[in-house]
Design a protein around this motif. Structure first.
Motif, short mmCIF file in Angstrom:
data_model
loop_
_atom_site.label_atom_id
_atom_site.label_comp_id
_atom_site.label_asym_id
_atom_site.label_seq_id
_atom_site.Cartn_x
_atom_site.Cartn_y
_atom_site.Cartn_z
N ILE A 34 38.19 43.71 40.18
CA ILE A 34 39.53 44.31 40.13
C ILE A 34 40.54 43.40 40.80
O ILE A 34 41.67 43.24 40.31
N ALA A 38 43.74 41.80 38.92
CA ALA A 38 45.07 42.10 39.44
C ALA A 38 45.83 40.82 39.74
O ALA A 38 47.03 40.70 39.42
N THR A 61 46.59 47.43 39.64
CA THR A 61 45.67 48.18 40.51
C THR A 61 45.91 49.68 40.38
O THR A 61 44.96 50.47 40.30
N ASP A 65 43.37 52.63 39.00
CA ASP A 65 43.14 53.85 39.76
C ASP A 65 43.40 55.09 38.92
O ASP A 65 42.62 56.04 38.93
#
Length: 110
Positions: A34, A38, A61, A65
Motif C-alpha cells: 500500500i 500510494a 490511502t 481504506d
C-alpha cells in the motif's frame, strides 16, 4: 480434511508454530504494498498534474481504506455504473464511426 473453521485454526494446522510469524510478515507486506502504491500515485499526480505528492498519497490511502471498509457493496455499485457508462460510450462511438464512414465513402466515390 483439516476440520478448521476459522483463520487461526487453519493457519496453526498449515504452518504450525510459525503462524504468528506468518501473520506478521503478511501484515508487513500488505503495508509495504500500500505504501509503494500510494507513493507511486503521489509521484504520478505530481508529474502529470502538478499536485503536491501528498495529495496522491493521502487520497490513494483513503481510497484503499474506504474500499476495504465498504468493500463488496461499493465495488458492485461502481461496476454496475461503469458497465452502463462503458456501453453508452460504445454506442456513441459506433454512431460516430458510422457517420464518419459514410462521409469518407462519399469522398472516395466522387
Amino acid at each position: 480434511m483439516f476440520q478448521a473453521y476459522d483463520y487461526r485454526s487453519l493457519l496453526k494446522q498449515l504452518v504450525g508454530k510459525l503462524w504468528v510469524a506468518y501473520d506478521i510478515v503478511y501484515l508487513a507486506l500488505a503495508v509495504l504494498i500500500i505504501a509503494v502504491m500510494a507513493a507511486a500515485t503521489g509521484e504520478i499526480l505530481n508529474y502529470t498534474m502538478g499536485f503536491n505528492p501528498w495529495v496522491g498519497i493521502i487520497g490513494s490511502t483513503l481510497l484503499v481504506d474506504v474500499l476495504n471498509f465498504y468493500g463488496e457493496k461499493l465495488i458492485a455499485r461502481f461496476n454496475e455504473r461503469l458497465h452502463h457508462f462503458q456501453h453508452s460510450c460504445y454506442f456513441i462511438d459506433l454512431g460516430r464511426g458510422q457517420t464518419n464512414a459514410g462521409h469518407r465513402r462519399h469522398q472516395f466515390v466522387a
